[in-house]
Design a protein around this motif. Structure first.
Motif, short mmCIF file in Angstrom:
data_model
loop_
_atom_site.label_atom_id
_atom_site.label_comp_id
_atom_site.label_asym_id
_atom_site.label_seq_id
_atom_site.Cartn_x
_atom_site.Cartn_y
_atom_site.Cartn_z
N GLU A 1 0.83 -1.21 0.00
CA GLU A 1 0.00 0.00 0.00
C GLU A 1 0.86 1.25 0.00
N ASN A 2 0.27 2.33 -0.47
CA ASN A 2 0.95 3.62 -0.46
C ASN A 2 0.04 4.70 0.11
N GLN A 3 0.65 5.67 0.76
CA GLN A 3 -0.05 6.86 1.24
C GLN A 3 0.41 8.04 0.40
N ILE A 4 -0.49 8.49 -0.49
CA ILE A 4 -0.13 9.46 -1.52
C ILE A 4 -0.61 10.86 -1.18
N VAL A 5 0.24 11.84 -1.45
CA VAL A 5 -0.19 13.24 -1.49
C VAL A 5 0.12 13.73 -2.90
N LEU A 6 -0.93 14.09 -3.65
CA LEU A 6 -0.71 14.57 -5.02
C LEU A 6 -0.52 16.08 -4.99
N ILE A 7 0.65 16.52 -5.49
CA ILE A 7 0.96 17.95 -5.53
C ILE A 7 0.87 18.40 -6.98
N THR A 8 0.00 19.38 -7.25
CA THR A 8 -0.04 19.98 -8.58
C THR A 8 0.31 21.46 -8.40
N TRP B 1 -4.58 11.56 -0.53
CA TRP B 1 -5.47 10.46 -0.89
C TRP B 1 -5.57 9.49 0.28
N PRO B 2 -6.67 8.74 0.35
CA PRO B 2 -6.72 7.70 1.38
C PRO B 2 -5.63 6.66 1.11
N ARG B 3 -5.16 6.02 2.16
CA ARG B 3 -4.18 4.96 1.98
C ARG B 3 -4.80 3.83 1.16
N MET B 4 -4.12 3.37 0.14
CA MET B 4 -4.69 2.33 -0.75
C MET B 4 -3.58 1.49 -1.38
N GLY B 5 -3.98 0.38 -1.98
CA GLY B 5 -3.02 -0.51 -2.64
C GLY B 5 -2.36 0.17 -3.83
N GLU C 1 -1.99 -0.86 -6.81
CA GLU C 1 -2.81 -0.99 -8.03
C GLU C 1 -3.90 0.08 -8.05
N ASP C 2 -4.49 0.37 -6.88
CA ASP C 2 -5.51 1.41 -6.81
C ASP C 2 -4.91 2.80 -7.02
N VAL C 3 -3.72 3.02 -6.47
CA VAL C 3 -3.02 4.29 -6.72
C VAL C 3 -2.84 4.45 -8.23
N ALA C 4 -2.42 3.35 -8.89
CA ALA C 4 -2.16 3.38 -10.33
C ALA C 4 -3.44 3.72 -11.10
N ARG C 5 -4.55 3.08 -10.74
CA ARG C 5 -5.81 3.34 -11.44
C ARG C 5 -6.28 4.78 -11.23
N GLN C 6 -6.18 5.27 -10.01
CA GLN C 6 -6.59 6.65 -9.72
C GLN C 6 -5.74 7.63 -10.52
N LEU C 7 -4.45 7.37 -10.55
CA LEU C 7 -3.55 8.28 -11.25
C LEU C 7 -3.81 8.26 -12.75
#
Ligand code: CTP
Ligand code: CA
Length: 231
Positions: free
Chosen positions: A188-195, A202-206, A208-214
């Motif tokens: 799992e990864n805990q992501i903060v997307l900076i633009t 983002w909520p902590r997720m697998g 593969e889910d990070v990949a799909r969201q991105l």
């Protein structure tokens, strides 16, 4: 936000993805590297293919099978990875997921270094800085991909460090991974997307889910053919 799987959302989009570690030779049998598994980068390449993108995946040595449908380029060193990326341009989006070794041994011996005869009780290794692939691609005048996305693993002051990287490397987005908890090497990864507009946690997720969201986010941003960037 795209609903469901829009299998053609990235038609006509060429995505260039780096993944895995690099391997920097010291002699014919030894190298400097890191623990990157390649899993997040491979998952992103797969998610982009599934949205219809043409994907070039430039990968350092990992134990994963390349996702079906990618144009796969296998490399070892950072310098090979940079060359492979430059050869793959033009691309509409560049996603720099690889854990590139920041340094390499200044000289790679052509013969195996021997324990005796090195001339010193305590041999030392001279290091030299590797090219920064993300920074190089993001600063291109000709052929800069319209959307350049970097990754950053940070243990503290996540947003501050990630924003500094975004500016320094001329990226459009930084996917910051908060590794202060126990996500390192995990599933799992805990992501903060900076633009350039700010940051979102983002909520902590697998992975593969990070990949799909991105991938969905990239599809939203690149939009339909011809409309260009909506950053
Ligand atoms: N990167 C790269 N080439 C390098 C080093 C890093 O392309 N030689 C890319 C990585 O793929 C990632 C981003 O730059 O997308 C950030 O990498 P990171 O290691 O977090 O940043 P560094 O600038 O190397 O800083 P540090 O390791 O000191 O945190
Ligand atoms: Ca680094």
């Amino acid at each position: 936000v795209l609903e469901g799987d829009t299998a053609d959302a990235l038609n006509r989009v060429h995505a260039l993805v780096t993944a895995g570690p690099t391997r920097e030779p010291l002699d014919p049998v030894r190298f400097l590297s890191n623990h990157s598994s390649g899993r997040q980068g491979y998952a992103i390449a797969d998610a982009l293919v599934k949205l219809g993108a043409k994907v070039t995946l430039v990968s350092g040595p990992v134990s994963l099978t390349p996702p079906a449908g990618v144009n796969f380029v296998s490399v070892e060193t950072a310098r090979q990875m940079l060359k492979a990326c430059e050869d793959a341009l033009p691309a509409d989006v560049f996603i720099s997921v690889a854990a590139v070794a920041d340094w390499r041994p200044a000289r790679a011996a052509t013969k195996k270094l021997k324990i005796k005869g090195a001339g010193s009780e305590h041999p030392s290794m001279e290091l030299t800085e590797n090219p920064d692939i993300l920074k190089t691609i993001a600063h291109k005048r000709k052929n800069r991909p319209g959307l350049v996305i970097g990754f950053a693993a940070e243990t503290h002051d996540v947003e501050e460090h990630a924003e500094a990287k975004l500016a320094r490397k001329n990226c459009d987005w930084i996917v910051a991974n908060d590794v202060s908890g126990d996500v390192m090497g995990g599933a799992e990864n805990q992501i903060v997307l900076i633009t350039r507009d700010g940051s979102e946690r983002w909520p902590r997720m697998g992975k593969e889910d990070v990949a799909r969201q991105l991938a969905k986010r990239i599809a939203d941003t690149l939009g339909d053919e011809g409309t260009g960037l909506k950053l």
